[in-house]
Write an enzyme that holds these catalytic residues in place. Sequence first.
Site, PDB file in Angstrom:
ATOM      1  N   ASP A   1      -7.453  19.313 -13.341  1.00 48.61           N
ATOM      2  CA  ASP A   1      -7.731  18.011 -13.938  1.00 48.61           C
ATOM      3  C   ASP A   1      -7.331  18.119 -15.411  1.00 48.61           C
ATOM      4  O   ASP A   1      -7.998  18.771 -16.200  1.00 48.61           O
ATOM      5  CB  ASP A   1      -9.221  17.683 -13.772  1.00 48.61           C
TER       6      ASP A   1
ATOM      7  N   ARG B   1       0.853  -1.208   0.000  1.00 48.04           N
ATOM      8  CA  ARG B   1       0.000   0.000   0.000  1.00 48.04           C
ATOM      9  C   ARG B   1       0.878   1.245   0.000  1.00 48.04           C
ATOM     10  O   ARG B   1       0.588   2.241  -0.641  1.00 48.04           O
ATOM     11  CB  ARG B   1      -0.950  -0.004   1.204  1.00 48.04           C
TER      12      ARG B   1
ATOM     13  N   TYR C   1     -16.298  17.564 -14.654  1.00 52.77           N
ATOM     14  CA  TYR C   1     -16.619  16.142 -14.819  1.00 52.77           C
ATOM     15  C   TYR C   1     -17.713  15.723 -13.825  1.00 52.77           C
ATOM     16  O   TYR C   1     -17.657  16.085 -12.642  1.00 52.77           O
ATOM     17  CB  TYR C   1     -15.329  15.333 -14.607  1.00 52.77           C
TER      18      TYR C   1
ATOM     19  N   LYS D   1      -8.026   7.176 -19.205  1.00 54.35           N
ATOM     20  CA  LYS D   1      -8.324   7.726 -20.536  1.00 54.35           C
ATOM     21  C   LYS D   1      -7.067   7.670 -21.413  1.00 54.35           C
ATOM     22  O   LYS D   1      -6.600   6.599 -21.729  1.00 54.35           O
ATOM     23  CB  LYS D   1      -8.890   9.134 -20.379  1.00 54.35           C
TER      24      LYS D   1
HETATM   25  C1  PLP Z   1     -12.960   9.849 -16.306  1.00 50.29           C
HETATM   26  C2  PLP Z   1     -12.647  11.156 -15.683  1.00 50.29           C
HETATM   27  C3  PLP Z   1     -12.409  11.272 -14.308  1.00 50.29           C
HETATM   28  C4  PLP Z   1     -12.562  10.100 -13.359  1.00 50.29           C
HETATM   29  O1  PLP Z   1     -11.611   9.116 -13.573  1.00 50.29           O
HETATM   30  P1  PLP Z   1     -11.865   7.540 -13.281  1.00 50.29           P
HETATM   31  O2  PLP Z   1     -10.571   6.933 -13.700  1.00 50.29           O
HETATM   32  O3  PLP Z   1     -13.033   7.136 -14.115  1.00 50.29           O
HETATM   33  O4  PLP Z   1     -12.154   7.402 -11.835  1.00 50.29           O
HETATM   34  C5  PLP Z   1     -12.065  12.518 -13.818  1.00 50.29           C
HETATM   35  N1  PLP Z   1     -11.961  13.597 -14.617  1.00 50.29           N
HETATM   36  C6  PLP Z   1     -12.182  13.512 -15.946  1.00 50.29           C
HETATM   37  C7  PLP Z   1     -12.058  14.743 -16.782  1.00 50.29           C
HETATM   38  C8  PLP Z   1     -12.531  12.301 -16.529  1.00 50.29           C
HETATM   39  O5  PLP Z   1     -12.768  12.234 -17.844  1.00 50.29           O
END
Ligand code: PLP
Length: 380
Positions: free
Chosen positions: A171, A46, A99, A196
């Site tokens: 983000d 962890r 998001y 992504k």
């Molecule tokens: C998908 C996404 C998230 C969340 O990520 P996960 O890996 O699905 O938990 C956060 N911000 C943006 C812009 C996203 O596209």
Amino acid sequence: MKFATKTIHSGYDHHQHNRALMPPVYQTSAFAHDHVGEVLEFGYARTGTPTRAALEACFAALENATHGFAFGSGMAAIDAVLRATLQPGDEVLAVADLYGGAYRLLTKVMAPAGITVRFADLTDPASLADALTPATKLLWLESPTNPLLNLVDIAALTAIAHRHGVKVAVDNTFATPYLQNPLDLGADIVMHSATKYLGGHSDVLLGLVAVKDAELAKSIKFIQNATGGVPGPQDCFLTLRGIKTLHLRMERHCDNAERVAAFLATHPAIEKVFYPGLADHPQHELARRQMRRFGGVVTVYLKDDSRAAASRVAERLQYFLLAESLGGVESLVNHSYTMSHGGMPPEQKAALGIREGQLRFSVGIEDIDDLLADLAQALA
Ligand SMILES: *Cc1c(COP(=O)(O)O)cnc(C)c1O
């Protein structure tokens, strides 16, 4: 070291791993001590593993940071940033069209835990000074946003936030470190859903955070270990493997998305195309300044603003699969109203301009002729 070299060589020393070219998957929960009291670099999984450390170091290099942190998902990464920077009574100000999952975390988890959560349209950076209060500790930005591809001026907003003692987190999922580096623009924290583009092959769920301030790094490291939202070694390996081709994939994502946006912009069934690379995007100039290219996501309003019309197009598409997520090698189509933003109240969606007759395309790296033919037949 230049970006394309960092993706392949940063963060890993093959001499420390029997000269294996790729970091081994350390599928172990703990590491053996030789004697009582021995301090190991890696003790319990962890807290850290060599596989995760290789990913964290490589990612930190891509964002021109000094410390990287991996989490089990993008949401776990956001949660860790919020916990590391906010105490009950503090306020977080977030960009309004963020998001859906981040909106849910802020309003349904953080607010009940005593954090004041506020949202603001920060298109005009000058509006930020009035939106901050003495309790504001964190500014949460996303640029470009999901699904309407709005931008905010990260450098301008950060300069104002810092004058008020407010930390800034971005983000950077849609832009990726290949197209935009928020820390270079002054931000304190950069976060990604590596699920992504960084992973890039729709086979892993993972989140990443990077900083270049030692105090912030300590706080995030503490939360990462204390709450334990960490990824396993196989997921770290897959993300590292994805990162090695990030620069190649992003060039093709951008090439294809530019062609798709241009095609849709003149199509009779389309009312409006949202893509920062189009000259009529309201923040096209900012996009040219802030990003290296314009990304792989294109959103449209259909002329027929109904769920039935959106559904008909989505069902007829052959290569664009109807799915959540984005950023993989394959093209996807998403009905934001019921999918990524399904949890957002209808009034909020209306205020943001998220409509029933709207589709978001994650343009993959297939042959562009096949993608354009697919869109043409589905919209006919
Ligand atoms: C998908 C996404 C998230 C969340 O990520 P996960 O890996 O699905 O938990 C956060 N911000 C943006 C812009 C996203 O596209």
